[in-house]
Design an enzyme around this catalytic site. Structure first.
Site, PDB file in Angstrom:
ATOM      1  CB  CYS A  12     -22.765   8.771  -5.189  1.00  0.00           C
ATOM      2  SG  CYS A  12     -24.485   8.252  -5.279  1.00  0.00           S
ATOM      3  CG  ASN A  15     -28.603   7.946  -1.459  1.00  0.00           C
ATOM      4  OD1 ASN A  15     -29.523   8.020  -0.658  1.00  0.00           O
ATOM      5  ND2 ASN A  15     -27.656   7.053  -1.347  1.00  0.00           N
ATOM      6  CB  CYS A  17     -25.827   4.668  -9.200  1.00  0.00           C
ATOM      7  SG  CYS A  17     -27.082   4.987 -10.444  1.00  0.00           S
ATOM      8  NE  ARG A  18     -21.263   7.589  -8.423  1.00  0.00           N
ATOM      9  CZ  ARG A  18     -20.693   8.770  -8.618  1.00  0.00           C
ATOM     10  NH1 ARG A  18     -19.388   8.835  -8.855  1.00  0.00           N
ATOM     11  NH2 ARG A  18     -21.393   9.873  -8.583  1.00  0.00           N
ATOM     12  CB  SER A  19     -24.042   6.503  -2.122  1.00  0.00           C
ATOM     13  OG  SER A  19     -25.256   6.999  -2.610  1.00  0.00           O
ATOM     14  CG  ASP A 123     -22.868   8.490 -12.023  1.00  0.00           C
ATOM     15  OD1 ASP A 123     -23.571   7.440 -11.966  1.00  0.00           O
ATOM     16  OD2 ASP A 123     -23.340   9.623 -11.851  1.00  0.00           O
TER      17      ASP A 123
END
Length: 162
Positions: A12, A15, A17-19, A123
């Site tokens: 993401c 690095n 939140c999402r990833s 996000d």
């Protein structure tokens, strides 16, 4: 030593939140299936290098019994030959990955959602916990679809340390 089994980098922007959520969920789902694959995460930007995941990411993982650890890092050119699959959270990060991808790299670079509904992972950073829950649900679905397609539901794989 490079493994012949799948190794996955979830990417993401920062690095946090999402990833890292995608990394934790994919690793957890693989373990539940009896698979040992190498999974890591990174960001296309270096905003949070060395930081832990966002507390909301950690909270969602804890709520769902998904172990999470690690510190944020930025994607490197070496990642394109270290991993067999690099999965972007959204189209913007996918474009950034394709822009920095070295010639003759071995990694397959795709949108993580391309294994299911072809949608980006929104996000959740500027929203509330519900955005992190939606992110978790997408990562769970995409992880299962990824493993169904890449590894299969009945095979057992092991991975050497990379």
């Amino acid at each position: 030593m490079v493994s012949t089994n799948p190794s996955v980098l979830i990417v993401c922007l920062g690095n946090i939140c999402r990833s890292p959520l995608g990394e934790a969920v994919l690793q957890h789902v693989a373990k539940q299936r009896g698979l040992e694959i190498f999974v890591d995460s990174a960001g296309t930007a270096g905003y949070h290098v060395g930081e832990e995941a966002d507390t909301r990411t950690i909270d969602v993982c804890k709520k769902h019994g998904v172990p999470i650890n690690g510190l944020a890092r930025q994607v490197s050119r070496e990642d394109f030959n270290r991993f067999t699959h690099i999965l972007a959270a959204d189209e913007s990060n996918l474009a950034n990955l394709q822009r920095i991808r070295p010639e003759n790299s071995k990694a397959e670079v795709r949108l993580f959602g391309s294994y299911d509904d072809n949608r980006p992972i929104a996000d959740p950073y500027y929203g509330g916990i519900s955005g992190f829950e939606r992110c978790y649900e997408q990562c769970l679905r995409y992880s299962n679809k990824f493993l169904d397609e890449i590894v299969g539901t009945t095979s057992t794989a092991t991975t050497s340390n990379l």
